[in-house]
Design a protein around this motif. Structure first.
Motif, PDB file in Angstrom:
ATOM      1  N   ALA A  29       0.829  -1.202   0.000  1.00 58.69           N
ATOM      2  CA  ALA A  29       0.000   0.000   0.000  1.00 58.69           C
ATOM      3  C   ALA A  29       0.868   1.258   0.000  1.00 58.69           C
ATOM      4  O   ALA A  29       0.350   2.368  -0.088  1.00 58.69           O
ATOM      5  N   PHE A  30       2.169   1.060   0.114  1.00 60.55           N
ATOM      6  CA  PHE A  30       3.126   2.174   0.109  1.00 60.55           C
ATOM      7  C   PHE A  30       4.318   1.749  -0.732  1.00 60.55           C
ATOM      8  O   PHE A  30       4.944   0.724  -0.457  1.00 60.55           O
ATOM      9  N   ASN A  31       4.604   2.534  -1.790  1.00 59.36           N
ATOM     10  CA  ASN A  31       5.655   2.128  -2.727  1.00 59.36           C
ATOM     11  C   ASN A  31       7.061   2.499  -2.274  1.00 59.36           C
ATOM     12  O   ASN A  31       8.043   2.170  -2.938  1.00 59.36           O
ATOM     13  N   GLY A  32       7.166   3.208  -1.151  1.00 58.93           N
ATOM     14  CA  GLY A  32       8.473   3.540  -0.612  1.00 58.93           C
ATOM     15  C   GLY A  32       9.120   4.771  -1.201  1.00 58.93           C
ATOM     16  O   GLY A  32      10.170   5.218  -0.721  1.00 58.93           O
ATOM     17  N   LYS A  33       8.473   5.349  -2.237  1.00 61.82           N
ATOM     18  CA  LYS A  33       9.077   6.493  -2.932  1.00 61.82           C
ATOM     19  C   LYS A  33       8.258   7.767  -2.824  1.00 61.82           C
ATOM     20  O   LYS A  33       8.800   8.867  -2.790  1.00 61.82           O
ATOM     21  N   ASN A  34       6.924   7.603  -2.804  1.00 61.94           N
ATOM     22  CA  ASN A  34       6.039   8.765  -2.740  1.00 61.94           C
ATOM     23  C   ASN A  34       4.720   8.336  -2.108  1.00 61.94           C
ATOM     24  O   ASN A  34       4.591   7.207  -1.629  1.00 61.94           O
ATOM     25  N   LEU A  35       3.746   9.236  -2.094  1.00 62.23           N
ATOM     26  CA  LEU A  35       2.476   8.968  -1.417  1.00 62.23           C
ATOM     27  C   LEU A  35       1.367   8.568  -2.384  1.00 62.23           C
ATOM     28  O   LEU A  35       0.184   8.766  -2.098  1.00 62.23           O
ATOM     29  N   LYS A  36       1.728   7.979  -3.500  1.00 61.72           N
ATOM     30  CA  LYS A  36       0.743   7.488  -4.457  1.00 61.72           C
ATOM     31  C   LYS A  36      -0.149   6.445  -3.782  1.00 61.72           C
ATOM     32  O   LYS A  36       0.320   5.537  -3.090  1.00 61.72           O
ATOM     33  N   GLY A  37      -1.476   6.577  -3.987  1.00 58.82           N
ATOM     34  CA  GLY A  37      -2.428   5.663  -3.367  1.00 58.82           C
ATOM     35  C   GLY A  37      -2.981   6.162  -2.053  1.00 58.82           C
ATOM     36  O   GLY A  37      -3.852   5.530  -1.464  1.00 58.82           O
ATOM     37  N   TRP A  38      -2.477   7.329  -1.613  1.00 55.06           N
ATOM     38  CA  TRP A  38      -2.939   7.925  -0.359  1.00 55.06           C
ATOM     39  C   TRP A  38      -3.507   9.309  -0.629  1.00 55.06           C
ATOM     40  O   TRP A  38      -3.052  10.023  -1.520  1.00 55.06           O
ATOM     41  N   ALA A  39      -4.521   9.685   0.146  1.00 57.64           N
ATOM     42  CA  ALA A  39      -5.156  11.001   0.005  1.00 57.64           C
ATOM     43  C   ALA A  39      -4.330  12.014   0.802  1.00 57.64           C
ATOM     44  O   ALA A  39      -4.546  12.190   2.006  1.00 57.64           O
ATOM     45  N   VAL A  40      -3.389  12.645   0.138  1.00 55.77           N
ATOM     46  CA  VAL A  40      -2.451  13.544   0.818  1.00 55.77           C
ATOM     47  C   VAL A  40      -3.170  14.826   1.230  1.00 55.77           C
ATOM     48  O   VAL A  40      -3.862  15.447   0.426  1.00 55.77           O
ATOM     49  N   PRO A  41      -3.026  15.245   2.489  1.00 52.48           N
ATOM     50  CA  PRO A  41      -3.680  16.483   2.946  1.00 52.48           C
ATOM     51  C   PRO A  41      -3.173  17.701   2.174  1.00 52.48           C
ATOM     52  O   PRO A  41      -2.033  17.723   1.698  1.00 52.48           O
ATOM     53  N   GLU A  42      -4.034  18.709   2.050  1.00 56.13           N
ATOM     54  CA  GLU A  42      -3.625  19.953   1.411  1.00 56.13           C
ATOM     55  C   GLU A  42      -2.510  20.602   2.221  1.00 56.13           C
ATOM     56  O   GLU A  42      -2.459  20.492   3.449  1.00 56.13           O
ATOM     57  N   ASN A  43      -1.622  21.286   1.527  1.00 54.48           N
ATOM     58  CA  ASN A  43      -0.505  21.980   2.173  1.00 54.48           C
ATOM     59  C   ASN A  43       0.279  21.037   3.086  1.00 54.48           C
ATOM     60  O   ASN A  43       0.633  21.384   4.218  1.00 54.48           O
ATOM     61  N   ASN A  44       0.540  19.838   2.581  1.00 52.50           N
ATOM     62  CA  ASN A  44       1.205  18.815   3.388  1.00 52.50           C
ATOM     63  C   ASN A  44       2.610  19.230   3.815  1.00 52.50           C
ATOM     64  O   ASN A  44       3.477  19.490   2.977  1.00 52.50           O
ATOM     65  N   ILE A  45       2.820  19.294   5.117  1.00 50.54           N
ATOM     66  CA  ILE A  45       4.154  19.515   5.676  1.00 50.54           C
ATOM     67  C   ILE A  45       4.520  18.398   6.653  1.00 50.54           C
ATOM     68  O   ILE A  45       5.587  18.446   7.269  1.00 50.54           O
ATOM     69  N   TRP A  46       3.637  17.408   6.776  1.00 48.28           N
ATOM     70  CA  TRP A  46       3.789  16.380   7.810  1.00 48.28           C
ATOM     71  C   TRP A  46       4.342  15.068   7.281  1.00 48.28           C
ATOM     72  O   TRP A  46       5.176  14.450   7.913  1.00 48.28           O
TER      73      TRP A  46
END
Length: 199
Positions: A29-46
């Motif tokens: 569920a996590f490709n190890g490189k980016n957040l593809k497949g996840w609903a990334v919050p707006e203005n993500n700093i976390w």
């Protein structure tokens, strides 16, 4: 061969088939490189991904955040490695809704480690996972496995079952989420996040 032996063998085979039916092939569920497949919050700093590790840490305003899967699940297994980072870690894995989760780290209300225990909104922690002090590695990677079938939650920590809990008001379907608690100064790391759907 006696009828008793034949019957016992048949029971064993059926049991093995049932276990295999309940153990789906878990998919990354996590490709190890980016957040593809996840609903990334707006203005993500976390949330950040680097070299196979998903890291979350509070920003200067100490706001909380939830990283949800884009897919929704009914019956499922989720498995992930986790490593406590700096600060007082208060995290968890949300199960189909933001009102029910399996805790990872220190409970803000109880002021002690409640890893693998269920937090249910309106009830707090109705039960506590067993044998956590002996199993949990505070400064190394741990593996948590959560199975949800209807309203029954089963949890394993580092290969040992530590919880079996039946929720009275579990959501039937929804995404799964990783939590960064608000008003904390903390970080937690995840890797090898895998999810499998159950019938």
């Amino acid at each position: 061969m006696s009828k008793k032996i034949v019957f016992s063998a048949a029971i064993l085979i059926c049991s093995c088939l049932w276990v295999n039916a309940q153990t789906p092939k878990l998919k990354k569920a996590f490709n190890g490189k980016n957040l593809k497949g996840w609903a990334v919050p707006e203005n993500n700093i976390w949330w950040s991904a680097n070299d196979g590790v998903l890291t979350v840490k509070n920003g200067p305003d100490k706001k909380g955040s939830i990283l949800w899967t884009e897919k929704e699940y009914e019956n499922f297994i989720i498995e992930t490695d986790f490593l406590f980072g700096e600060g007082t870690v208060d995290s968890g894995i949300f199960l189909r809704t933001d009102s029910q989760q399996i805790q990872l780290g220190i409970s803000g209300s109880l002021k002690r480690d409640m890893t693998c225990s269920p937090y249910i909104a309106g009830k707090g922690y109705p039960v506590e996972a067993s044998n956590i002090k002996q199993l949990l590695k505070q400064e190394d990677w741990n593996t948590v496995r959560i199975q949800a079938v209807g309203n029954l939650y089963t949890v394993w920590l580092n290969g040992e079952q530590v919880l079996n809990y039946e929720s009275e008001n579990a959501a039937a379907k929804g995404p799964l989420g990783l939590q960064l608690h608000a008003n904390r100064d903390m970080a937690i790391h995840f890797r090898n996040i895998k999810i499998g759907k159950l019938p």
